[in-house]
Design an enzyme around this catalytic site. Structure first.
Site, PDB file in Angstrom:
ATOM      1  CB  CYS A  86      -0.750  -0.038   1.106  1.00 27.36           C
ATOM      2  SG  CYS A  86      -1.882  -1.846   1.481  1.00 27.36           S
ATOM      3  CG  HIS A 139      -3.668   2.794   0.439  1.00 26.42           C
ATOM      4  ND1 HIS A 139      -3.841   2.057  -0.742  1.00 26.42           N
ATOM      5  CD2 HIS A 139      -4.079   2.147   1.470  1.00 26.42           C
ATOM      6  CE1 HIS A 139      -4.223   0.971  -0.268  1.00 26.42           C
ATOM      7  NE2 HIS A 139      -4.513   0.627   0.903  1.00 26.42           N
ATOM      8  CG  ASN A 196      -7.205  -1.487  -0.853  1.00 19.91           C
ATOM      9  OD1 ASN A 196      -6.315  -1.670  -1.488  1.00 19.91           O
ATOM     10  ND2 ASN A 196      -7.241  -1.589   0.701  1.00 19.91           N
TER      11      ASN A 196
END
Length: 335
Positions: free
Chosen positions: A115, A257, A287
């Protein structure tokens, strides 16, 4: 001296789309409405069984070359961030170099950072360019987390999507990225992990922080990750601002993120930012781990209200634990 300039971005997403409606039909007892309110995610792109991170990365790179009339012979370094490599070895970036027909004098490097990986990647690009080792870098992010997730796993299947992004980072005379800061805390490695498939015997592997509720190879402790994020990210933001004699209001956009809506909304509250300052744009992709920030930039650049010259902050955080941030002005879009 030359500096790294974040240039054009191309995004490639798998053709297979999995919507919340699809999941509701498959699992009638799941409360997809409540899940969507917490995650902000309505659908995800999912790689086919035989589709790998390198396939997605190559497709994104080819799209980048074609749409921006880039001569691939000018690429002198490939950086690939992925936590789902094709093989333990060889290096996936070397396979990508060959598939793209890049010259053999081109450097190639994988890095496994998840991430926070895009910001770390930009920092490595800046170092390679400032040192004179490279001038035209292909920065790739490619993830297929779905391969680690069991079909019955309500907690993960509703969040993670697959995808890839290709960014051309080039040498430029003016500095558009500055103030890089990093963080890592391996004591939190048990919050988000895949504990099999490496060299450590299973019986000696890191144990998940809490009891595993699902059969997925991927384990995530969401509440602990939120606690980590709301503590580490505001501190990182303020450190970068202090280093550059700026206040929170001096930054036009905080591009973070895209983990979940709940996590980013808590960061908005913690940083006392209005919603428009910290955009959340994951409803249609989920995501995508290291790909979320370049996908976000690509989405926002196409909008009429994109203020390229205004200072922005890029912030990645998550698995590792690791986090990173920097200030950025979009000189490519200006020029």
């Amino acid at each position: 001296m030359s500096y790294a300039q974040l240039g054009p971005i191309a995004v490639h997403l798998p053709s297979r789309i999995e919507t919340n409606e699809d999941l509701q039909e498959q699992f009638p007892r799941w409360d997809l409405k409540l899940i969507a309110e917490k995650t902000g995610i309505l659908q995800r792109h999912i790689a086919e069984p035989g589709e790998t991170a390198s396939d997605l990365a190559v497709a994104a790179a080819e799209k980048l070359f074609q749409e921006n009339n880039i001569d691939r012979s000018t690429i002198d370094f490939v950086l690939l961030c992925t936590q789902t490599p094709d093989y333990p070895l060889p290096t996936t970036s070397c396979l990508v170099q060959d598939r793209l027909g890049l010259r053999t004098s081109c450097g190639a490097l994988d890095f496994n950072l998840g991430c926070s990986g895009y910001v770390y990647g930009l920092a490595m690009c800046d170092g390679l360019i400032q040192s004179g080792a490279a001038r035209n870098i292909l920065l790739l992010t490619a993830e297929t987390y779905s391969k680690y997730i069991d079909a019955d796993d309500r907690s993960l299947r509703t969040i993670f999507g697959d995808g890839a992004a290709a960014t051309l980072v080039q040498a430029a005379d003016d500095q558009s990225m500055r103030g890089f800061r990093f963080g890592s805390d391996g004591s939190g490695g048990d919050m988000l992990l895949v504990s099999d498939g490496g060299g450590r015997p299973t019986e000696d592997a890191i144990e998940p922080r809490h009891r595993k509720r699902w059969k997925s190879r991927l384990y995530m402790d969401g509440p602990s990750l939120i606690n980590f994020t709301v503590e580490a990210v505001p501190q990182l933001v303020d450190e970068i601002l202090a280093d550059n004699q700026m206040s929170r209001g001096d930054v036009d956009l905080y591009l973070m993120h895209q983990a979940t809506w709940k996590m980013l909304d808590q960061l908005r509250s913690q940083l006392e930012l209005p919603p428009e300052k910290l955009p959340i744009e994951m409803a249609d992709v989920g995501n995508t781990v290291s790909c979320t920030i370049p996908i976000l930039i690509d989405q926002l650049r196409s909008r009429s209200n994109w203020n390229a010259a205004a200072p922005k902050m890029l912030v990645g955080f998550g698995v590792g634990l690791s986090w990173a941030g920097c200030l950025w002005e979009d000189h490519f879009a200006i020029g």
